[in-house]
Scaffold this motif. Sequence first.
Motif, mmCIF file in Angstrom:
data_model
loop_
_atom_site.group_PDB
_atom_site.id
_atom_site.type_symbol
_atom_site.label_atom_id
_atom_site.label_comp_id
_atom_site.label_asym_id
_atom_site.label_seq_id
_atom_site.Cartn_x
_atom_site.Cartn_y
_atom_site.Cartn_z
ATOM 1 N N SER A 37 0.822 -1.212 0.000
ATOM 2 C CA SER A 37 0.000 0.000 0.000
ATOM 3 C C SER A 37 0.857 1.264 0.000
ATOM 4 C CB SER A 37 -0.959 0.002 1.191
ATOM 5 O OG SER A 37 -0.259 0.195 2.399
ATOM 6 N N MET A 38 2.110 1.138 0.395
ATOM 7 C CA MET A 38 3.016 2.298 0.386
ATOM 8 C C MET A 38 3.530 2.600 -1.028
ATOM 9 S SD MET A 38 5.281 1.862 3.892
ATOM 10 C CE MET A 38 6.723 1.710 2.897
ATOM 11 N N ALA B 240 3.518 8.258 -6.350
ATOM 12 C CA ALA B 240 2.886 9.573 -6.472
ATOM 13 C C ALA B 240 3.884 10.681 -6.124
ATOM 14 C CB ALA B 240 1.653 9.655 -5.578
ATOM 15 N N GLN C 70 1.910 5.431 -2.988
ATOM 16 C CA GLN C 70 2.240 6.728 -2.391
ATOM 17 C C GLN C 70 3.647 7.163 -2.795
ATOM 18 O OE1 GLN C 70 1.611 6.275 1.822
ATOM 19 N NE2 GLN C 70 -0.520 5.684 1.561
ATOM 20 N N GLN D 140 -3.619 9.171 9.005
ATOM 21 C CA GLN D 140 -4.211 10.295 8.270
ATOM 22 C C GLN D 140 -4.597 11.409 9.237
ATOM 23 O OE1 GLN D 140 -4.345 10.669 4.967
ATOM 24 N NE2 GLN D 140 -5.159 12.712 5.281
#
Length: 180
Positions: free
Chosen positions: A54-55, A61, A58, A145
């Motif tokens: 999942s990292m 990006a 990121q 978050q």
Amino acid sequence: MLSIHPPARRGLTRFALAVVLGLAAIGPAIAAPPSDADINRLLAASRAQSMLDSMLPQIEAMQRQQFVQVASQRQLDETQQAQLRRIEQRTNQTIRQALSWQQLRPMYVDLYKKTFSKEDVLAMAEFYESSAGQSLLDKTPALMQNVMVAVQDKMQPLFVDLQKDLEAIVNEETAAPKGR
């Protein structure tokens, strides 16, 4: 029956106490190391692979942002833009390969072996296998978050003050006579 004088008895008691404390102190140092199976159990229970997976988007990006920034700072023709896109694709492939679970799992196992005892690893695995551990794993992304938003809120006034300080310095330098 053997008779020990009180001063000798105190000395013997202190010696015995020192031996017991010494053994207690080295106990953790000689604790059994975890096996690969123990660590694999912990890695599975803690969802280490899915967290890593999942990292990656990121990281990509952030990498993409850097490429966009580079491109925006220069006037690139079509050929240069195509080269930049190829470099970006190669970079993403390199990152995905370097940070793949297949590449990192052996490192995780080695680091866990160097850092934790078998008892530690088993206790953590049991925790992550429990409903409380699973709840923690489920809620950690939301927590992170929320932490990021809270930190940004906390930092915003500091950035405003910093901006004022920078403007004051720039205004000072432009107002200063050139022949200093």
